[in-house]
Enzyme design. Structure first.
Site, PDB file in Angstrom:
ATOM      1  N   ASP A  13       0.814  -1.230   0.000  1.00  0.00           N
ATOM      2  CA  ASP A  13       0.000   0.000   0.000  1.00  0.00           C
ATOM      3  C   ASP A  13       0.841   1.270   0.000  1.00  0.00           C
ATOM      4  OD1 ASP A  13      -2.263  -1.692   0.287  1.00  0.00           O
ATOM      5  OD2 ASP A  13      -1.927  -1.749   2.450  1.00  0.00           O
ATOM      6  N   GLY A  40      -4.311  -4.199  -4.402  1.00  0.00           N
ATOM      7  CA  GLY A  40      -5.315  -3.236  -4.828  1.00  0.00           C
ATOM      8  C   GLY A  40      -4.620  -1.933  -5.144  1.00  0.00           C
ATOM      9  N   GLN A 223       2.108  -5.990  -3.105  1.00  0.00           N
ATOM     10  CA  GLN A 223       2.449  -6.100  -1.670  1.00  0.00           C
ATOM     11  C   GLN A 223       3.786  -5.379  -1.405  1.00  0.00           C
ATOM     12  OE1 GLN A 223       1.453  -9.438  -3.191  1.00  0.00           O
ATOM     13  NE2 GLN A 223      -0.536  -8.541  -2.867  1.00  0.00           N
ATOM     14  N   GLY A 415       0.315  14.199  -3.206  1.00  0.00           N
ATOM     15  CA  GLY A 415      -1.148  14.160  -3.314  1.00  0.00           C
ATOM     16  C   GLY A 415      -1.540  13.035  -4.250  1.00  0.00           C
TER      17      GLY A 415
HETATM   18  P1  IMP Z   1      -2.781 -12.802   1.738  1.00  0.00           P
HETATM   19  O1  IMP Z   1      -1.805 -12.233   0.763  1.00  0.00           O
HETATM   20  O2  IMP Z   1      -4.211 -12.541   1.377  1.00  0.00           O
HETATM   21  O3  IMP Z   1      -2.512 -14.250   2.019  1.00  0.00           O
HETATM   22  O4  IMP Z   1      -2.555 -12.047   3.144  1.00  0.00           O
HETATM   23  C1  IMP Z   1      -1.354 -12.182   3.884  1.00  0.00           C
HETATM   24  C2  IMP Z   1      -0.949 -10.859   4.520  1.00  0.00           C
HETATM   25  O5  IMP Z   1      -0.554  -9.955   3.509  1.00  0.00           O
HETATM   26  C3  IMP Z   1      -2.066 -10.173   5.292  1.00  0.00           C
HETATM   27  O6  IMP Z   1      -1.489  -9.485   6.392  1.00  0.00           O
HETATM   28  C4  IMP Z   1      -2.612  -9.157   4.308  1.00  0.00           C
HETATM   29  O7  IMP Z   1      -3.225  -8.062   4.945  1.00  0.00           O
HETATM   30  C5  IMP Z   1      -1.326  -8.755   3.616  1.00  0.00           C
HETATM   31  N1  IMP Z   1      -1.533  -8.254   2.239  1.00  0.00           N
HETATM   32  C6  IMP Z   1      -1.788  -8.983   1.142  1.00  0.00           C
HETATM   33  N2  IMP Z   1      -1.884  -8.188   0.065  1.00  0.00           N
HETATM   34  C7  IMP Z   1      -1.670  -6.943   0.484  1.00  0.00           C
HETATM   35  C8  IMP Z   1      -1.607  -5.675  -0.183  1.00  0.00           C
HETATM   36  O8  IMP Z   1      -1.737  -5.560  -1.401  1.00  0.00           O
HETATM   37  N3  IMP Z   1      -1.364  -4.597   0.607  1.00  0.00           N
HETATM   38  C9  IMP Z   1      -1.161  -4.707   1.946  1.00  0.00           C
HETATM   39  N4  IMP Z   1      -1.201  -5.854   2.604  1.00  0.00           N
HETATM   40  C10 IMP Z   1      -1.446  -6.973   1.881  1.00  0.00           C
END
Ligand code: IMP
Length: 439
Positions: A13, A40, A223, A415
């Site tokens: 993020d 996302g 991620q 921004g």
């Molecule tokens: P998973 O990837 O759904 O298995 O989640 C594993 C961990 O990664 C969790 O703590 C999620 O919140 C985090 N996570 C997965 N994708 C994202 C992302 O795109 N942004 C932030 N955290 C993520």
């Protein structure tokens, strides 16, 4: 010519989507190499907001080769929904290519992700429950269903049966769930195959050809470094490798095809889900930053945990990814704070102090940041477009971060809009790339 990797230098993020979108304008191809729709990206493009989960950010630039690489796990329902949505908004998707070797998220992966989290109770990871972990598990167990399997009914059915067999016990509670009906599942996935057939390709070859032709290819990470399954805060991580080295595996190119690695970091820290977070602000200031920075997940809507910038972790990310440049996002969110803090060391139990990111889970869980205080600024900086426009305290903050991690800053975001950026001296070679390529 450069293959440039864009990675998250924190817990995800960080604003990679916006930066990839900026670079995509100058690039010939954009490639996603790991993760799935757990990611996302929110991109504000020509005044319109797009929330993308699977699509490479380059999709908003017509005609640009956009690749979903072999290292990505694909939920074909989300993929086809995103394609429909983009087409409805008149975005040309014809240059999308999907690796025939990418693995598919199946209905049982989502059920197992959900059930696994419930079973863990207090120990749960806080996954996005999109089936990511179980899908990568099947890939490693060689029980995965791949995009190419969607084109042959017999093979698809046989592979689904083989993949579900060892899961019988854990899927027992869903025995009557219509999502697990073999015939219905096969038919649904064949339909997806039919819908995406035109995009399926040998994407590794396509990307290598672009690189051979001297074109600029952006590899878009999902991620972040601290969610890396090998190097992150295991087990509170995702099931893939978001670090830069993984771009070669997940896209099918060689290590020498990567010439630049940009690490994206917020001017503070956030994390979604459970797990250690040494600079967490569990107080009114954390709440204030969460509101100011609109820190709510794009994928799940969950409020993000917020903390000060963690330079111990950032320096670790710089080394793991061999960062050639840093991009600092959301600097504007810090405006109005009289004093800013950055963690330069950790203190764990029994007075143990370290300036290295701890490899041991117990030490990491007990670590809290030791801070350096830096002066804040009160000015609104969202209209600044050059380093000179920034208040001296903001320039000093950036200089401190860059000197501490020993990586130059290429770009600063002030921004959400794409024009709200400051290109620094170090970033200008990339800013000018599109213009030079066109000349
Ligand atoms: P998973 O990837 O759904 O298995 O989640 C594993 C961990 O990664 C969790 O703590 C999620 O919140 C985090 N996570 C997965 N994708 C994202 C992302 O795109 N942004 C932030 N955290 C993520």
């Amino acid at each position: 010519m450069p293959g440039i990797v864009v990675v998250g230098a924190q817990w995800g993020d960080e604003g990679k989507g916006k930066i990839t979108d900026l670079l995509a304008e100058r690039a010939d191809a954009v490639v996603r190499f790991q993760g799935g729709n757990n990611a996302g990206h929110t991109i504000v493009h020509e005044g319109v907001t797009y929330k993308l989960h699977l699509m490479p950010s380059g999709i908003l630039h017509p005609g640009k080769l956009c690749v979903i690489g072999n290292g990505v796990v694909i939920d074909p329902k989300i993929l086809t929904d995103e394609l429909d949505d983009l087409r409805r908004r008149d975005i040309d998707t014809s240059a999308l290519r999907i690796s025939a070797n990418a693995h598919l998220i199946m209905p049982y992966h989502m059920l197992l992700d959900h059930a696994g989290e419930i079973k863990l109770g207090k120990l749960q990871i806080g996954t996005t429950r999109r089936g990511i972990g179980p899908c990568y598990s099947d890939k490693a167990a060689r029980l995965g269903i791949r995009v190419q399997d969607l084109l042959d009914e017999k093979i698809l059915k046989k592979k689904i049966v083989a993949a579900m067999e060892p899961k019988r016990l854990s899927l027992r509670e869903f025995a009557r769930d219509p999502r697990l009906d073999l015939q219905a599942m096969t038919e649904e996935y064949l339909t997806y195959g039919h819908r995406i057939k035109q995009y399926i390709a040998d994407t590794s070859r396509l990307v290598l050809e672009r690189l051979d032709d001297g074109e600029l290819v952006v590899f878009e990470g999902a991620q972040g470094t601290l969610l890396d399954i090998d190097h992150g805060t295991y087990p509170f991580v995702t099931s893939s490798n978001p670090i830069a080295g993984s771009a070669t595996i997940g896209a099918g190119v060689g290590p020498r095809d990567i010439t630049e690695v940009w690490g994206i970091t917020k001017a503070y820290s956030t994390r979604v889900g459970a797990g250690p977070f040494p600079t967490e602000l569990d107080d009114a200031l954390g709440e204030e930053l969460r509101e100011r920075g609109a820190e709510f997940g794009t994928t799940t809507g969950r409020p993000r945990r917020v903390g000060w910038l963690d330079l111990v972790a950032l320096r670790y990310a710089a080394r793991l990814n061999s960062l050639s440049a840093l991009v600092i996002t959301k600097l504007d969110v810090l405006s109005g704070q009289p004093t800013l803090r950055v963690a330069t060391r950790y203190r764990a139990d029994e007075g143990l102090e370290t300036d290295h990111f701890p490899y041991h889970q117990t030490v990491l869980h007990h670590s809290v940041g030791e801070y350096e205080e830096l002066p804040g600024w009160s000015e609104d900086i969202s209209d600044c477009r050059s380093e000179q426009d920034l208040p001296a305290a903001a320039r000093d903050y950036l200089r401190y971060v860059s000197e501490f991690v020993r990586v130059p800053i290429a770009l600063v975001s002030v921004g959400p809009a794409r024009e709200q950026v400051i290109w620094t001296q170090a970033g200008r070679s990339m800013q000018g790339y599109g213009a030079r390529a066109a000349a």
